[in-house]
Design a protein around this motif. Structure first.
Motif: not given
Ligand SMILES: C[S@@+](CC[C@H](N)C(=O)[O-])C[C@H]1O[C@@H](n2cnc3c(N)ncnc32)[C@H](O)[C@@H]1O
Length: 664
Positions: A548-562
């Motif tokens: 769902d969108d929550d999972v997508m948000d987590v992954v987008v956030e990880i990508e931002k931080r790394i």
């Protein structure tokens, strides 16, 4: 010390040992599983003064057995001996607890541990003033028979020995044959004839059954060295025993020579002939396995060949050496030549394993089993001692490799183990290198596997560990070069978010991992720590993650931080979130620069050789339409775990794990 104070001190000792004990049981003489109560007339204690403490000499108590004991909750907790202290005219109490594994309730097992009429010495007790505390079966040492039996004529002792042997009571038979040997030991060996030859040969058979392999080989050698007529059957029997003993000691080349030589003696019943022929075939298989690491797993995976008998195979020690790591991780196992993914590095039978998952106290049972194994075999004792140093928690010595290898051509002549086993050192080895392996029933059995225990951990493993029954196989999970260190992930799965996983590591294995992936994650914990799931210690809460969108948000956030990290570092962080990324691959969102192929590569690079990785890769293969490139990665992972097997076996394995068929 008067008796009342002794009893008080004894109670304290028992409670310290965690042994709940009632007054009633202390002095009760209730028979243990049909064994007769203890006869203490022969009790005898030697003591020596060391400073102010009275210590007891190595072998202190001789008594006829058996002791009074109780079996609460089907568990033999303790045996008590009340004996007169010869020096102090006080009472001495001897406490032997957990002498049998806690699951053992069988009368024959108890009787073989405490056979009536045998003379027992209890070695190396800890001594608290006049109280002796014996905490392991290694301390129970059978000296021979009770005096009244020993005085019998040789023929009678021999007959009794054979009678016990025919009944399958090998400990008693061994004691009788030992008494026989004591009768003629004073004579020059050149005068020995058929009787002596037969006695040595019979004792070899008993010792084989008791797992005393080095001693069995020595007895068989003795029998074979006695010349004289009419001994073909005995010679054959001795060669057969020697071959079996050598095979158990992983000396398959020598074992095969003995068994083939036994066959050449001829003159045996057809049934025995067949049995010997099949042992020769089995020995050839062991030899091939031990020399080439060539294990046919089809009997364990193919339904038409599936066998209920436990996997029997030799050990295998691949192109490996033990070296210091020089970075605080102690010793490690290194490759001496290049290997390919799937190549076998080690196959290892356990030194000891707790056979029943239903054990009440599996960790203590494991100590009992290890001690028993070490008392029986010098090879095993050397393996254990190689894993834990005499004193320090820090292991420094590089062990001799010979006890880990097969077909060395050497067998220890006199087992040092009969001179005593250092139980504290065994406990250290268990704590340091013991672990649980998944048994055939799916449950985890605690055990100790030689050499596997010397492999260090990494969260970017390059080797896989897989067990069939009690046997553990370690394979290369990547193509590796000579000089590379072999690294396993101690925890399953290796693909898990950092924080919780590493804490689990500390809890379970008592060390902080110093691999590069952990170093990276530690230094970025402040950046990543608040990500959902980061503290999760389950690792891969799994495919249950909702797409769902929550999972997508987590992954987008990880990508931002790394963002600022190198590609390698990014992949290690992503590897902790493979389930999130797998979900995202399904959504095919353009904001995430990772597709199925890339995710597969990350999994293969970071977590190769685990069943968890295999199942995640299978999942990705399915969602990405089983393309040949992804199926190739899946096939590689099966090979990393099981080696190069026939297509039928691979098919059976993939069915077993419900992963897509690899028949492309
Ligand atoms: C099973 S033993 C491995 C053999 C051990 N190095 C030796 O010399 O006996 C496990 C111990 O090795 C060390 N060790 C293994 N992997 C490590 C790692 N990744 N980081 C830090 N220490 C490690 C720890 O001391 C751990 O308790």
């Amino acid at each position: 010390m008067d008796k009342a104070s002794l009893m008080r001190a004894f109670k304290v000792m028992c409670s310290e040992a965690g042994a709940a004990m009632s007054d009633k049981c202390k002095l009760s003489a209730a028979p243990l599983l049909g064994l007769k109560p203890l006869d203490i007339r022969e009790a005898h204690i030697r003591s020596q003064q060391l400073g102010k403490e009275i210590c007891y000499d190595g072998r202190v108590i001789h008594a006829n057995i058996c002791a009074s004991a109780r079996v609460p909750n089907s568990r033999l907790l303790l045996c008590l001996v009340e004996a007169d202290d010869a020096d102090n005219a006080g009472a001495a109490f001897l406490h032997v607890f957990n002498a049998l594994a806690s699951t053992c309730t069988r009368q024959d097992a108890a009787q073989s541990m405490f056979p009536t009429d045998a003379r027992l010495a209890i070695k190396e007790p800890l001594c608290y003033r006049s109280i002796m505390h014996v905490s392991s079966p290694a301390s129970l040492h059978f000296l021979g028979l009770a005096k009244r039996l020993r005085r019998r004529p040789l023929e009678e002792l021999r007959r009794e020995g054979s009678r016990f042997m025919a009944k399958g009571s090998f400990l008693m038979a061994e004691l009788y044959f030992t008494e026989c040997i004591d009768v003629f030991a004073a004579r020059d060996a050149s005068t020995y004839g058929p009787v002596e030859k037969d006695v040595f040969s019979s004792r070899a058979e008993c010792r084989l059954k008791l797992g005393k392999f080095e001693e069995a080989v020595a007895d068989a050698d003795m029998a074979l060295s006695i010349s004289g007529d009419g001994g073909i059957a005995v010679r054959r029997r001795s060669l057969w025993s020697k071959g079996r003993g050598l095979s158990a000691l992983q000396e398959h080349q020598l074992a095969l020579e003995c068994l083939e030589s036994a066959m050449k003696q001829g003159d045996e019943e057809e049934e025995e002939e067949q049995a010997l022929a099949s042992e020769i075939d089995q020995c050839k298989v062991f030899l091939r396995q031990s020399q080439h690491g060539d294990y046919d797993l089809s009997p364990y995976f193919l339904p038409n060949k599936a066998s209920d008998t436990p996997l029997q195979c030799s050990d295998y020690f691949g192109p490996l050496e033990i070296k210091h790591t020089h970075d605080g991780r102690g010793r490690g196992i290194f490759l001496t030549r290049d290997v390919q993914l799937g190549d076998l590095l080690l196959a290892c039978n356990p030194i000891a394993a707790v056979s029943s998952a239903a054990s009440h106290d599996a960790d203590e049972d494991l100590v009992v089993e290890i001690v028993k194994a070490c008392v029986e075999s010098e090879r095993r004792l050397e393996q254990i001692y190689a894993m834990a140093d005499r004193e320090a928690a820090e292991v420094t010595a590089l062990p001799d490799l010979a006890p880990f290898k097969c077909n060395t051509g050497k067998v220890a002549a006199t087992p040092r183990s009969s001179r005593g086993v250092d139980v504290a050192r065994i406990r250290r080895a268990r704590d340091r290198v013991g672990y649980s392996s998944q048994g055939s029933g799916g449950s985890y059995v605690p055990g100790l596997w030689a050499s596997v225990g010397l492999i260090n951990h990494s969260c970017i493993p390059n080797a896989s560990k897989m067990s069939i029954g009690d046997v553990v196989f370690v394979r290369a999970a990547k193509d590796l070069k000579a000089g590379d260190e072999v690294l396993l992930s101690y925890l399953e799965p290796p693909l898990a978010p950092y924080a919780g996983y590493r804490e689990k590591m500390i809890q379970q294995y008592n060390f902080e991992c110093s691999c590069e992936r952990c170093k990276l994650e530690r230094s970025h914990r402040h950046v990543l720590g608040d990500l959902p799931g980061y503290e999760d210690d389950r690792g891969g809460s799994g495919l249950a993650i909702k797409v769902d969108d929550d999972v997508m948000d987590v992954v987008v956030e990880i990508e931002k931080r790394i963002k600022g990290m190198s590609e390698q570092e990014k992949d290690w962080i992503r590897a902790g979130f493979v389930d999130h990324y797998s979900a995202v691959c399904m959504l095919r969102d353009p904001r995430v620069p990772i597709d199925c192929e890339q995710l597969l590569r990350i999994m293969r690079e970071t977590g190769s050789g685990s069943k968890h990785t295999l199942s995640r890769i299978a999942f990705l293969c399915n969602i990405s339409g089983r393309k040949p490139e992804t199926m190739k990665v899946l096939y590689e992972q099966v090979t990393a775990l099981y080696g190069r097997q026939s297509p039928e076996v691979v098919d059976a394995i993939t069915r077993k794990y419900r992963i897509p068929s690899l028949n492309m």
